[in-house]
Design an enzyme around this catalytic site. Structure first.
Site, PDB file in Angstrom:
ATOM      1  N   LYS A   1      -9.344   5.229   5.854  1.00  0.00           N
ATOM      2  CA  LYS A   1      -8.061   4.757   5.324  1.00  0.00           C
ATOM      3  C   LYS A   1      -8.281   3.598   4.360  1.00  0.00           C
ATOM      4  O   LYS A   1      -8.995   2.647   4.683  1.00  0.00           O
ATOM      5  CB  LYS A   1      -7.132   4.317   6.462  1.00  0.00           C
TER       6      LYS A   1
ATOM      7  N   LYS B   1     -10.890  -1.636  -1.790  1.00  0.00           N
ATOM      8  CA  LYS B   1     -10.711  -2.303  -0.498  1.00  0.00           C
ATOM      9  C   LYS B   1     -11.947  -2.010   0.364  1.00  0.00           C
ATOM     10  O   LYS B   1     -12.459  -0.901   0.291  1.00  0.00           O
ATOM     11  CB  LYS B   1      -9.445  -1.764   0.187  1.00  0.00           C
TER      12      LYS B   1
ATOM     13  N   ASP C   1       0.872  -1.161   0.000  1.00  0.00           N
ATOM     14  CA  ASP C   1       0.000   0.000   0.000  1.00  0.00           C
ATOM     15  C   ASP C   1       0.924   1.231   0.000  1.00  0.00           C
ATOM     16  O   ASP C   1       2.110   1.120   0.316  1.00  0.00           O
ATOM     17  CB  ASP C   1      -0.873  -0.030   1.271  1.00  0.00           C
ATOM     18  N   LEU C   2       0.403   2.390  -0.374  1.00  0.00           N
ATOM     19  CA  LEU C   2       1.247   3.592  -0.402  1.00  0.00           C
ATOM     20  C   LEU C   2       1.032   4.492   0.819  1.00  0.00           C
ATOM     21  O   LEU C   2       1.928   4.679   1.644  1.00  0.00           O
ATOM     22  CB  LEU C   2       0.974   4.397  -1.688  1.00  0.00           C
ATOM     23  N   ASP C   3      -0.207   5.036   0.891  1.00  0.00           N
ATOM     24  CA  ASP C   3      -0.492   6.042   1.924  1.00  0.00           C
ATOM     25  C   ASP C   3      -0.437   5.420   3.311  1.00  0.00           C
ATOM     26  O   ASP C   3      -1.238   4.543   3.630  1.00  0.00           O
ATOM     27  CB  ASP C   3      -1.892   6.642   1.697  1.00  0.00           C
TER      28      ASP C   3
ATOM     29  N   SER D   1      -2.348   0.491  -4.282  1.00  0.00           N
ATOM     30  CA  SER D   1      -2.934   1.651  -3.586  1.00  0.00           C
ATOM     31  C   SER D   1      -4.283   1.994  -4.191  1.00  0.00           C
ATOM     32  O   SER D   1      -4.488   1.818  -5.389  1.00  0.00           O
ATOM     33  CB  SER D   1      -1.996   2.853  -3.722  1.00  0.00           C
ATOM     34  N   ALA D   2      -5.183   2.526  -3.355  1.00  0.00           N
ATOM     35  CA  ALA D   2      -6.488   2.983  -3.856  1.00  0.00           C
ATOM     36  C   ALA D   2      -6.391   4.389  -4.436  1.00  0.00           C
ATOM     37  O   ALA D   2      -7.356   4.912  -4.983  1.00  0.00           O
ATOM     38  CB  ALA D   2      -7.495   2.983  -2.715  1.00  0.00           C
TER      39      ALA D   2
ATOM     40  N   THR E   1       1.444  10.050   3.735  1.00  0.00           N
ATOM     41  CA  THR E   1       0.388  10.827   3.083  1.00  0.00           C
ATOM     42  C   THR E   1      -0.996  10.527   3.668  1.00  0.00           C
ATOM     43  O   THR E   1      -1.935  11.278   3.401  1.00  0.00           O
ATOM     44  CB  THR E   1       0.388  10.543   1.569  1.00  0.00           C
TER      45      THR E   1
ATOM     46  N   GLU F   1      -0.088  -3.222   4.657  1.00  0.00           N
ATOM     47  CA  GLU F   1      -1.196  -2.266   4.780  1.00  0.00           C
ATOM     48  C   GLU F   1      -1.240  -1.576   6.131  1.00  0.00           C
ATOM     49  O   GLU F   1      -0.913  -2.180   7.147  1.00  0.00           O
ATOM     50  CB  GLU F   1      -2.529  -3.026   4.638  1.00  0.00           C
ATOM     51  N   ASP F   2      -1.692  -0.320   6.132  1.00  0.00           N
ATOM     52  CA  ASP F   2      -1.919   0.387   7.396  1.00  0.00           C
ATOM     53  C   ASP F   2      -3.414   0.534   7.694  1.00  0.00           C
ATOM     54  O   ASP F   2      -3.778   1.101   8.714  1.00  0.00           O
ATOM     55  CB  ASP F   2      -1.288   1.785   7.372  1.00  0.00           C
TER      56      ASP F   2
HETATM   57  C1  BG6 Z   1      -5.947   5.488  -0.166  1.00  0.00           C
HETATM   58  C2  BG6 Z   1      -6.044   6.308   1.092  1.00  0.00           C
HETATM   59  O1  BG6 Z   1      -4.641   5.037  -0.331  1.00  0.00           O
HETATM   60  O2  BG6 Z   1      -6.315   6.264  -1.301  1.00  0.00           O
HETATM   61  C3  BG6 Z   1      -7.414   6.939   1.232  1.00  0.00           C
HETATM   62  O3  BG6 Z   1      -5.785   5.468   2.211  1.00  0.00           O
HETATM   63  C4  BG6 Z   1      -7.740   7.722  -0.034  1.00  0.00           C
HETATM   64  O4  BG6 Z   1      -7.425   7.782   2.355  1.00  0.00           O
HETATM   65  C5  BG6 Z   1      -7.634   6.802  -1.253  1.00  0.00           C
HETATM   66  O5  BG6 Z   1      -9.065   8.259   0.036  1.00  0.00           O
HETATM   67  C6  BG6 Z   1      -7.934   7.512  -2.563  1.00  0.00           C
HETATM   68  O6  BG6 Z   1      -6.931   8.459  -2.818  1.00  0.00           O
HETATM   69  P1  BG6 Z   1      -7.020   9.572  -3.948  1.00  0.00           P
HETATM   70  O7  BG6 Z   1      -5.614  10.174  -3.952  1.00  0.00           O
HETATM   71  O8  BG6 Z   1      -7.331   8.886  -5.246  1.00  0.00           O
HETATM   72  O9  BG6 Z   1      -8.064  10.548  -3.550  1.00  0.00           O
HETATM   73 MG    MG Z   2      -2.862   3.170   3.510  1.00  0.00          MG
END
Ligand code: BG6
Ligand code: MG
Length: 227
Positions: A47, A149, A11-13, A118-119, A19, A173-174
């Site tokens: 998240k 997710k 996962d990224l964020d 990542s989402a 972030t 994942e966090d």
């Molecule tokens: C996920 C985050 O990685 O991405 C969420 O944990 C976030 O908080 C989601 O809403 C979507 O991100 P973005 O940058 O497409 O708005």
């Molecule tokens: Mg995350």
């Protein structure tokens, strides 16, 4: 023969860089403008889930905010993203969380592939800002994932693209939704954070500094009868 994973799907964020905090701050700013507020405890459920799903959960806090059309909701989500983009402007390699680059290097040395699950639609740009894109064998395109997710699709998309069987994958994942997605994909889940939210992870560490490649492999091998 001892089982060895073939890919780590990150996962990224909140895993590679912090972030997750910027998403929280940007949503909070939007929520304040709408006359509502939410705390970090509420934020845990945002998240890992998509931008629009996050907006829906925030709007659900106040029953009087259920009247927005989908165009208006698109505008609100875009506004949040503008706040978020301002916050990530200064992101650079110094924002890589502790232990992450060492883990990526250990993946390379052990010939274990590296994917991003990542989402976030901003994920490829952030990975570039961090100077980490070159490590990755595959990036899941969040805009092409139909079920976010906690559905396993994000993680199975990465495995399918690399031709790797799901039990041979480790996901990191966090978020509670993300750990659930990894488990549902029949992959080994590494949770990073608090047991209060991530007790369903196969292996849990409190922060990224505690991520050690050999330890993850050891835990994976202990758990592999599940697969
Ligand atoms: C996920 C985050 O990685 O991405 C969420 O944990 C976030 O908080 C989601 O809403 C979507 O991100 P973005 O940058 O497409 O708005
Ligand atoms: Mg995350």
């Amino acid at each position: 023969m001892t089982k060895f994973p073939k890919v780590f799907i990150y996962d990224l964020d909140g895993v590679i860089t912090d972030t997750a905090e910027f998403h929280f701050l940007a949503w909070q700013k939007l929520a304040e403008e709408l006359g509502i507020s939410f705390d970090r405890q509420f934020n845990e459920q945002l998240k890992g889930i998509s931008r629009m799903d996050s907006l829906d959960r925030i709007l659900a806090i106040d029953p009087s905010l259920q009247t927005y059309s989908s165009e208006e909701k698109e505008k609100l989500a875009t506004r949040k993203n503008e706040y978020y983009l301002e916050l990530i402007e200064a992101v650079n390699p110094s924002h890589i969380l502790p232990g992450i680059e060492a883990l990526l290097l250990a993946n390379k040395e052990a010939n274990v592939k590296i994917a991003l699950g990542s989402a976030s639609k901003n994920a490829p740009a952030i990975l570039d800002k961090l100077g980490l894109t070159g490590y990755f064998d595959y990036l899941v395109d969040a805009s092409k994932v139909e079920k976010g997710k906690p559905d396993p699709e994000t993680f199975t998309t990465a495995a399918d693209a690399l031709g790797i069987a799901y039990p041979d994958c480790v996901g990191l994942e966090d978020s509670a939704a993300g750990v659930e997605a990894i488990n549902k994909a029949n992959m080994f889940s590494v949770g990073i954070g608090d047991a209060a939210h991530l007790s369903h992870a196969d292996y849990l560490v409190t922060d990224t500094a505690a991520l050690v490649f050999e330890e993850i492999i050891g835990q994976y091998q202990k758990k592999s009868p599940r697969f």
